[in-house]
Design a protein around this motif. Structure first.
Motif, PDB file in Angstrom:
ATOM      1  N   ILE A   1       5.225 -28.391 -38.165  1.00 14.88           N
ATOM      2  CA  ILE A   1       4.283 -27.419 -37.558  1.00 14.88           C
ATOM      3  C   ILE A   1       2.844 -28.191 -37.378  1.00 14.88           C
ATOM      4  CG2 ILE A   1       2.641 -25.660 -38.045  1.00 14.88           C
ATOM      5  CD1 ILE A   1       5.205 -24.327 -39.320  1.00 14.88           C
TER       6      ILE A   1
ATOM      7  N   THR B   1       1.021 -29.267 -33.893  1.00 18.68           N
ATOM      8  CA  THR B   1      -0.274 -28.552 -33.699  1.00 18.68           C
ATOM      9  C   THR B   1      -1.404 -29.646 -33.106  1.00 18.68           C
ATOM     10  OG1 THR B   1       0.228 -26.771 -34.920  1.00 18.68           O
ATOM     11  CG2 THR B   1      -2.167 -27.259 -34.138  1.00 18.68           C
TER      12      THR B   1
ATOM     13  N   THR C   1       4.425 -21.785 -34.153  1.00 16.68           N
ATOM     14  CA  THR C   1       4.423 -21.650 -35.538  1.00 16.68           C
ATOM     15  C   THR C   1       5.421 -20.482 -36.404  1.00 16.68           C
ATOM     16  OG1 THR C   1       2.102 -22.777 -35.727  1.00 16.68           O
ATOM     17  CG2 THR C   1       3.081 -21.332 -37.707  1.00 16.68           C
TER      18      THR C   1
END
Length: 307
Positions: free
Chosen positions: A235, A239, A290
């Motif tokens: 994650i 990101t 996410t």
């Protein structure tokens, strides 16, 4: 000194007024501070989402809510001036043919694929490194651990190095390699924390005593037990890669534009309301990815048949 204290050898201690006050208000104060910090961080995001549906923002709060014009502009459905900064389409010619395929939302899909590719490379490289420095004590393990968790170079420096060393490299390949190099420390740190919470030696010995080979032990026992760290690292890496601007700006040469360039164009050359729509789109994408990865982690994942 009380009888209990005498038996235990520990003297009585008077808490005092400050101690009683701290015990009474301490938890409330901590909760209040956490709440204030959360509001301070979340409020700008919520305000940006609300503003993306507004028609005017000249005062403290946006007004004329309910319009979709800002989103149409950002998504490329508007013919207004500056629409070239939208996600748009990418005309792709099939090699060996004259067939041209228009790919909608090219910036979005291109960035998703490249960022996910970088995460895959981070997994292939970062998980074994985290395992090696946690499980084994060998010469150079400390140096390897230090190098692995330190950022290689700033994105802009790495971008200049790529341009000088590989002037003809394609944008997609350059971004994939660059994202992997820049984000692998986050993967190593996240996975290493999971490995450190495990008794790796006992898990290995138990699996090997049941007849499992070392590769099977690693893939079907060690890796699934480190799923929380792996998902957290994935994650974080995705990101940060999707929003990486410095390196992307240096190596980007032609369409489709990476998502960070799309954000930059909309932030610097569009109205505040269109900027709010572009930023809100990024937040929605990050939240969606996410949530998908978190759902995967809650269901569990398997490698080679082991859950």
């Amino acid at each position: 000194m009380s009888a209990d204290a005498a038996e235990s050898g520990v003297p009585d201690r008077e808490i005092g007024r400050a101690g009683r006050l701290s015990a009474t208000l301490g938890r409330t104060a901590v909760t209040g501070v956490i709440g204030v910090v959360a509001v301070f961080l979340v409020a700008p995001i919520l305000l940006a989402v609300v503003a993306s549906f507004a028609g005017d923002w000249t005062g403290i709060l946006p007004t004329e809510l309910g319009t979709l014009e800002n989103w149409k502009h950002v998504l490329g459905f508007s013919e207004a001036v500056g629409a070239q900064r939208a996600l748009g389409t990418w005309s792709l010619t099939i090699p060996g043919t004259a067939l041209v395929v228009n790919v909608p939302f090219a910036s979005l899909f291109f960035s998703l694929v490249v960022a996910l590719g970088g995460v895959v490379v981070n997994l292939v490289v970062g998980v074994p490194i985290a395992y090696a420095v946690t499980r084994y004590d060998f010469r150079g393990s400390g140096l390897l651990n230090t190098v692995a968790v330190l950022p290689l170079v700033p994105g802009i420096i790495l971008g200049i190095a790529f341009l000088r060393t590989y002037p003809n490299i394609s944008t997609g390949v350059a971004l994939l390699i660059g994202y992997s190099l820049l984000k692998v420390p986050y993967m190593v740190l996240a996975v290493q924390s999971s490995f450190e919470a495990m008794d790796l030696r006992q898990l290995e010995e138990s699996a090997r005593s049941l007849g499992a080979s070392w590769p099977r032990t690693f893939l079907t026992v060690i890796v699934p037990n480190a799923k929380r760290g792996i998902l957290s690292g994935s994650i974080i890496c995705w990101t940060l890669a999707a929003a990486e601007f410095n390196f992307t700006y240096m190596v980007y040469s032609r369409n489709p534009r990476p998502f960070s360039i799309f954000l930059y164009n909309n932030i610097t050359n569009s109205s505040i309301l269109q900027t709010a729509a572009a930023v809100s789109l990024y937040f929605l994408i990050v939240a969606g990815v996410t949530a998908a990865l978190q759902s995967l982690g809650q269901r569990g994942f398997s490698i080679g048949g082991a859950r």
